[in-house]
Motif scaffolding. Sequence first.
Motif, short mmCIF file in Angstrom:
data_model
loop_
_atom_site.label_atom_id
_atom_site.label_comp_id
_atom_site.label_asym_id
_atom_site.label_seq_id
_atom_site.Cartn_x
_atom_site.Cartn_y
_atom_site.Cartn_z
N MET A 89 11.06 1.81 -7.70
CA MET A 89 10.70 0.57 -7.01
C MET A 89 11.47 0.47 -5.69
SD MET A 89 12.82 -2.19 -9.36
CE MET A 89 12.43 -3.56 -8.28
N LEU A 90 10.90 -0.30 -4.77
CA LEU A 90 11.56 -0.46 -3.49
C LEU A 90 12.76 -1.37 -3.62
CD1 LEU A 90 8.50 -0.87 -1.12
CD2 LEU A 90 9.90 1.15 -1.44
N SER A 91 13.66 -1.26 -2.60
CA SER A 91 14.85 -2.10 -2.58
C SER A 91 14.46 -3.58 -2.65
CB SER A 91 15.63 -1.84 -1.29
OG SER A 91 16.58 -2.84 -1.09
N SER A 100 11.46 -7.36 -1.23
CA SER A 100 10.74 -8.12 -2.22
C SER A 100 9.97 -9.30 -1.64
CB SER A 100 11.71 -8.61 -3.30
OG SER A 100 12.72 -9.42 -2.72
N ARG A 103 14.47 -5.50 6.01
CA ARG A 103 13.18 -5.54 5.32
C ARG A 103 12.07 -5.00 6.20
NH1 ARG A 103 15.16 -10.69 3.66
NH2 ARG A 103 13.90 -11.67 5.29
N ILE A 105 12.35 -1.20 6.00
CA ILE A 105 11.99 -0.76 4.66
C ILE A 105 10.48 -0.87 4.43
CG2 ILE A 105 12.21 -1.37 2.20
CD1 ILE A 105 15.17 -2.05 2.83
N ALA A 161 7.81 2.19 3.73
CA ALA A 161 6.95 2.16 2.54
C ALA A 161 5.51 2.53 2.88
CB ALA A 161 7.00 0.78 1.90
N GLY A 210 5.24 6.01 2.04
CA GLY A 210 5.69 6.39 0.72
C GLY A 210 7.16 6.72 0.63
N VAL A 211 7.95 6.27 1.61
CA VAL A 211 9.39 6.52 1.63
C VAL A 211 10.12 5.27 1.14
CG1 VAL A 211 11.40 7.03 3.07
CG2 VAL A 211 9.22 8.19 3.51
N GLU A 212 11.01 5.45 0.20
CA GLU A 212 11.77 4.33 -0.35
C GLU A 212 13.06 4.13 0.44
OE1 GLU A 212 13.91 2.85 -4.51
OE2 GLU A 212 12.48 4.51 -4.53
N GLU A 248 16.45 1.91 1.43
CA GLU A 248 17.38 1.09 0.67
C GLU A 248 18.47 0.55 1.59
OE1 GLU A 248 18.08 3.13 -3.50
OE2 GLU A 248 18.25 4.61 -1.88
N VAL A 301 18.09 6.48 2.61
CA VAL A 301 17.22 7.08 1.61
C VAL A 301 18.08 7.97 0.70
CG1 VAL A 301 15.12 7.02 3.01
CG2 VAL A 301 16.62 9.01 3.13
#
Length: 238
Positions: free
Chosen positions: A1-3, A7, A123, A126, A130, A133-135, A137, A147
């Motif tokens: 899941m993403l950082s 959210s 955010r 991030i 996304a 497809g890169v997460e 953090e 990363v």
Amino acid sequence: MLSQALSSADSSLLRADSRPVEWIVSPGNADYVAAEAAMEARVAAIHAGEASERVWLLEHPPLYTAGVSAKDEDLIDARFPVHRTGRGGQFTYHGPGQRVGYVMLNLAERGRDVRGLVRGLERWIIGALAEFGVEGEVKDGRVGVWVTRKGLTQEGVGWSREDKIAAIGVKVRKWVSFHGISLNVEPDLDHFGGIVPCGIREHGVTSLHDLGILATMDEVDAALNISFRREFGPTIEA
């Protein structure tokens, strides 16, 4: 899941009047001194109510910048020009293949929260990562976006490390922000070797291309725009 930083957007960073932010992309490599002067002028105009907010995307020729917390011992090899600047943070590198985003926002209309702005910038990055497809953090005690990379040695032993993919350094004057972010798309990562990036010695740096994501700068700009609008509201091309 993403950082968790991804959210949800912070509603306090959205303007009540939904006035769009001017979005500018400059071709070529912009002179750093001239760019800083242009930011200074724009910040004054925004504060005076004479200009709209602006996000300015550009690249610079190879150079190092030193923020207000920079330590002389972190400049290892001044192989490129060094610019002392009033932004937060320590030493960082700018150069071709790195997308720099200068963010000139009127925080008086966006909650008057500098820490909230930094969280919003995290955010923003991030969310853009996304799209590929890169997460991304955020890490306690470290500035920027990171990363986590994992793999196996030739002997089959697992390894893991955390590399920085984006830096954040802002300044706020009379509740107007400037400077901003830098996202590594395909810079020469060897150029970071002349400094201790952001004063952090125990971790490395990476880029989208280094991660195997061969995105173009135009594609990165589009992802940044999508994510920015989620965090800060509408934009309009200048």
